[in-house]
Design a protein around this motif. Structure first.
Motif, PDB file in Angstrom:
ATOM      1  N   PRO A   1      28.949  30.921  35.084  1.00 52.11           N
ATOM      2  CA  PRO A   1      29.954  31.651  35.462  1.00 52.11           C
ATOM      3  C   PRO A   1      29.543  33.092  36.234  1.00 52.11           C
ATOM      4  O   PRO A   1      30.124  33.393  37.301  1.00 52.11           O
TER       5      PRO A   1
ATOM      6  N   GLN B   1      28.462  31.725  39.582  1.00 48.98           N
ATOM      7  CA  GLN B   1      29.463  30.917  40.567  1.00 48.98           C
ATOM      8  C   GLN B   1      30.399  31.865  41.097  1.00 48.98           C
ATOM      9  O   GLN B   1      31.041  31.827  42.130  1.00 48.98           O
ATOM     10  N   GLY B   2      30.390  33.209  40.171  1.00 48.48           N
ATOM     11  CA  GLY B   2      31.208  34.246  40.844  1.00 48.48           C
ATOM     12  C   GLY B   2      30.796  35.339  41.998  1.00 48.48           C
ATOM     13  O   GLY B   2      31.685  35.881  42.590  1.00 48.48           O
ATOM     14  N   ASP B   3      29.692  35.100  42.372  1.00 47.44           N
ATOM     15  CA  ASP B   3      29.149  36.147  43.153  1.00 47.44           C
ATOM     16  C   ASP B   3      28.127  35.463  44.448  1.00 47.44           C
ATOM     17  O   ASP B   3      27.404  34.764  43.929  1.00 47.44           O
TER      18      ASP B   3
END
Length: 97
Positions: free
Chosen positions: A67, A70-72
């Motif tokens: 996560p 995947q978030g940045d």
């Protein structure tokens, strides 16, 4: 426990058999024949493919699918850059192998 015992049995019986097979084939081995070169090339390609699969799918996938990554998008770019540089470096070294 049963699976481990089966795996130990097959490893301990097939390894000596393969060593004996290799010793037996070394007497009829012709290092410069076309068949030998093709077989060695195919086996090397299979080994390299398995190594690539293990590195990219089994090892890197857990890190790259997390996560945090995947978030940045910036972290993704900085993570993919060393992987691509490493793959390029190994490809470049393969020219002399």
């Amino acid at each position: 426990m049963k699976i481990k015992a089966i795996m130990v049995f097959f490893f301990s019986t097939t390894t000596p058999f393969r060593i004996a097979l290799g010793i037996g084939l070394s007497n009829v081995y012709k290092g410069n024949s076309l068949t030998t070169l093709v077989v060695v090339g195919l086996l090397n390609a299979c080994s390299a493919g398995l190594l690539n699969y293990m590195a990219l799918v089994d090892l890197l996938a857990a890190d790259f699918m997390g996560p945090k990554l995947q978030g940045d998008i910036r972290i993704q770019i900085w993570a993919y850059l060393p992987v691509l540089l490493g793959a390029g470096g190994v490809s470049l070294m393969a020219m002399w192998a």
